[in-house]
Design a protein around this motif. Structure first.
Motif, PDB file in Angstrom:
ATOM      1  N   TYR A 180       4.890 -18.097 -14.694  1.00 24.44           N
ATOM      2  CA  TYR A 180       4.370 -16.987 -15.088  1.00 24.44           C
ATOM      3  C   TYR A 180       5.505 -15.949 -15.289  1.00 24.44           C
ATOM      4  CZ  TYR A 180      -0.163 -19.094 -13.733  1.00 24.44           C
ATOM      5  OH  TYR A 180      -1.104 -19.715 -13.545  1.00 24.44           O
ATOM      6  N   PRO A 181       5.271 -15.050 -16.331  1.00 29.41           N
ATOM      7  CA  PRO A 181       6.476 -14.257 -16.655  1.00 29.41           C
ATOM      8  C   PRO A 181       6.545 -13.007 -15.737  1.00 29.41           C
ATOM      9  CG  PRO A 181       4.612 -13.757 -18.022  1.00 29.41           C
ATOM     10  CD  PRO A 181       4.020 -15.060 -17.229  1.00 29.41           C
ATOM     11  N   PHE A 182       6.200 -13.072 -14.551  1.00 29.93           N
ATOM     12  CA  PHE A 182       6.340 -12.095 -13.584  1.00 29.93           C
ATOM     13  C   PHE A 182       6.531 -12.510 -12.107  1.00 29.93           C
ATOM     14  CE2 PHE A 182       1.729 -12.123 -15.169  1.00 29.93           C
ATOM     15  CZ  PHE A 182       1.389 -12.786 -14.082  1.00 29.93           C
ATOM     16  N   GLY A 183       6.608 -11.626 -11.032  1.00 25.39           N
ATOM     17  CA  GLY A 183       6.476 -12.126  -9.704  1.00 25.39           C
ATOM     18  C   GLY A 183       5.793 -11.116  -8.999  1.00 25.39           C
ATOM     19  N   TRP A 184       5.313 -11.365  -7.726  1.00 26.28           N
ATOM     20  CA  TRP A 184       4.736 -10.423  -6.854  1.00 26.28           C
ATOM     21  C   TRP A 184       5.820  -9.840  -5.699  1.00 26.28           C
ATOM     22  CZ3 TRP A 184      -0.610 -12.141  -4.568  1.00 26.28           C
ATOM     23  CH2 TRP A 184      -1.637 -12.226  -5.683  1.00 26.28           C
ATOM     24  N   LEU A 185       5.773  -8.442  -5.818  1.00 28.85           N
ATOM     25  CA  LEU A 185       6.673  -7.837  -4.763  1.00 28.85           C
ATOM     26  C   LEU A 185       5.659  -7.554  -3.688  1.00 28.85           C
ATOM     27  CD1 LEU A 185       8.823  -6.033  -3.421  1.00 28.85           C
ATOM     28  CD2 LEU A 185       7.889  -4.024  -4.925  1.00 28.85           C
ATOM     29  N   GLY A 186       5.772  -7.858  -2.486  1.00 29.08           N
ATOM     30  CA  GLY A 186       5.071  -7.550  -1.324  1.00 29.08           C
ATOM     31  C   GLY A 186       5.741  -7.063  -0.157  1.00 29.08           C
ATOM     32  N   ILE A 187       4.869  -6.262   0.516  1.00 25.97           N
ATOM     33  CA  ILE A 187       5.329  -5.603   1.725  1.00 25.97           C
ATOM     34  C   ILE A 187       4.443  -5.705   2.882  1.00 25.97           C
ATOM     35  CG2 ILE A 187       6.580  -3.932   0.411  1.00 25.97           C
ATOM     36  CD1 ILE A 187       4.650  -1.755   1.485  1.00 25.97           C
ATOM     37  N   LEU A 188       4.768  -5.688   3.881  1.00 24.39           N
ATOM     38  CA  LEU A 188       4.138  -5.636   5.188  1.00 24.39           C
ATOM     39  C   LEU A 188       4.518  -4.430   6.005  1.00 24.39           C
ATOM     40  CD1 LEU A 188       2.201  -7.985   6.880  1.00 24.39           C
ATOM     41  CD2 LEU A 188       4.328  -8.332   8.263  1.00 24.39           C
ATOM     42  N   ALA A 189       3.375  -3.823   6.349  1.00 23.55           N
ATOM     43  CA  ALA A 189       3.376  -2.529   6.992  1.00 23.55           C
ATOM     44  C   ALA A 189       2.191  -2.285   8.340  1.00 23.55           C
ATOM     45  CB  ALA A 189       3.153  -1.443   6.015  1.00 23.55           C
ATOM     46  N   HIS A 190       2.666  -1.765   9.233  1.00 23.10           N
ATOM     47  CA  HIS A 190       1.712  -1.346  10.133  1.00 23.10           C
ATOM     48  C   HIS A 190       0.851  -0.169   9.741  1.00 23.10           C
ATOM     49  CE1 HIS A 190       3.254  -4.264  13.213  1.00 23.10           C
ATOM     50  NE2 HIS A 190       4.241  -3.760  13.065  1.00 23.10           N
ATOM     51  N   THR A 191      -0.046  -0.654   9.085  1.00 26.49           N
ATOM     52  CA  THR A 191      -1.098   0.466   8.341  1.00 26.49           C
ATOM     53  C   THR A 191      -2.415  -0.217   8.462  1.00 26.49           C
ATOM     54  OG1 THR A 191      -0.546  -0.161   6.191  1.00 26.49           O
ATOM     55  CG2 THR A 191       0.620   1.576   7.081  1.00 26.49           C
ATOM     56  N   PRO A 192      -3.519   0.360   8.370  1.00 20.45           N
ATOM     57  CA  PRO A 192      -4.824   0.148   8.360  1.00 20.45           C
ATOM     58  C   PRO A 192      -5.122  -0.376   6.761  1.00 20.45           C
ATOM     59  CG  PRO A 192      -5.018   2.295   8.641  1.00 20.45           C
ATOM     60  CD  PRO A 192      -3.624   2.032   8.849  1.00 20.45           C
TER      61      PRO A 192
END
Length: 388
Positions: A180-192
């Motif tokens: 696929y011609p894109f990626g996923w930027l992911g973050i993990l955060a202590h949020t609800p």
């Protein structure tokens, strides 16, 4: 050393296979390249199909999942001005469980330790020998010493870059891939979480996903160009972009916080056939990769383990047919789940090079989904997991 089954790869699929075989009285050893600490540090998806939940319970490692996991009876899909709630429970009678892959791995390690099942970490130079003979064996280096495992069968659970698939001759393998011609930027955060259920959001600026690990730990994703790097995105820019891509009523509920992990993953669909050759049998990412849209990666590995464990148990009981059929049986489900992941990705992501026609087709598909119980049921059936 000698074991009936040598399992290469100590992720959740290899560990679960080892445990299921042990429960049936079949001896196995797991060879893992990384340390246990590294394996447990990996952040992975945590949407479990009912089939995987049932397998974990049957293997005796489902208690903490049932106690701490979150049952989701549906999901929210929003794009092109349309928001649809897919009610899994109403449409299929089934649900999914939100329980992190890391927690599944913890539970498997704890049980394997309790029963004394061997898992060797830090194994290097793993090489498969004689896979097309009646006397296969695996050599490797562990604690600075060369070692050998003689075995009857080999389970390749060592991922896309592992040795198992490459040990099947190139003349035998047929590989199918779509990048696929894109990626996923992911973050993990202590949020609800922004909503009680996962939110899939298509937008002209790109796809976004809001998921959760628990009531105060969220995992969010943005579609980004493959040229982007995690360091190109400050926390502030990530939250601002995520807010833009969500429907207004959900953007209002978004709680921001500092990221504790940030990464970009490319997306691909990949399937290698066959999944068995001689005494080698592949499971999980060693045989197939799916885009994370729809959360099928870990669940597909689990269905492989379901078929492979039953086939190996039958084999050692004197019935070799299920093991001979394993590749065909597993691939039938792999292709269906891969189709679902591909279709969800096509429906919700931006493909600028394909022009306005695709955008109009996506809008029509979302409108049809919003007004068709049959379409919602089909999506729900695939999301909660096709039967094994």
């Amino acid at each position: 050393m000698r074991h009936q089954v040598c399992i290469i790869g100590g992720g959740p699929s290899g560990l679960l296979l080892s445990l299921l075989l042990r429960r049936a009285g079949i001896d196995s050893v797991v060879l893992e390249r990384r340390s246990r600490e590294h394996v447990l540090s990996r952040i992975r998806a945590g949407v479990l199909e009912q089939g995987l939940c049932d397998m974990l319970r049957a293997a005796g490692v489902g208690a903490r999942m049932d106690r701490e996991g979150f049952v989701h009876d549906g999901t929210i899909i929003a794009a092109h001005g349309t928001t649809v709630h897919i009610d899994f429970k109403k449409l299929t009678g089934k649900s999914v469980m939100i329980y992190g892959q890391t927690e599944v791995t913890h539970d498997l390690y704890d049980e394997l330790d309790r029963i004394g099942a061997p898992v060797l970490h830090g194994t290097e130079d793993v090489t498969i020998h004689g896979a097309d003979t009646d006397a296969p064996y695996v050599t490797f280096t562990h604690d600075g010493r060369s070692q050998r495992v003689d075995c009857d069968q080999i389970a390749g659970c060592d991922g896309f870059h592992g040795v198992s698939r490459r040990s099947i001759p190139a003349s035998v393998r047929r590989e199918f891939e779509h990048v696929y011609p894109f990626g996923w930027l992911g973050i993990l955060a202590h949020t609800p979480p922004v909503a009680p259920e996962l939110v899939y959001s298509g937008h002209e600026r790109g796809f976004a996903l809001c998921s959760m690990r628990n009531a105060n730990l969220s995992r969010h994703y943005l579609q980004v160009p493959l040229t982007d790097r995690p360091e190109d995105w400050s926390d502030a820019s990530f939250w601002a972009e995520l807010r833009r891509r969500l429907p207004p009523h959900l953007a209002e509920t978004l709680v921001e916080g500092p990221s504790i992990e940030k990464s970009i993953a490319p997306l691909r669909s990949f399937i290698s056939e066959p999944m068995s050759w001689g005494r080698i049998h592949l499971a999980g990412d060693a045989a197939h990769i799916v885009p994370p849209t729809g959360a099928k990666g870990l669940n597909l590995a689990a269905s492989d383990v379901h078929y492979l464990s039953r086939a190996l148990i039958a084999h050692f009981a004197g019935n070799g047919q299920p093991l001979r059929d394993y590749s065909v049986t597993a691939l039938a489900r792999v292709w269906k789940a891969s189709r679902f992941s591909w279709s969800m990705t096509r429906m919700l992501h931006e493909f600028p090079a394909e022009g306005e026609f695709l955008a109009r087709m996506q809008a029509a598909e979302l409108d049809y989904l919003a007004h068709s119980t049959a379409a919602q049921t089909a999506l729900a059936e695939n999301y909660v997991g096709l039967p094994y």
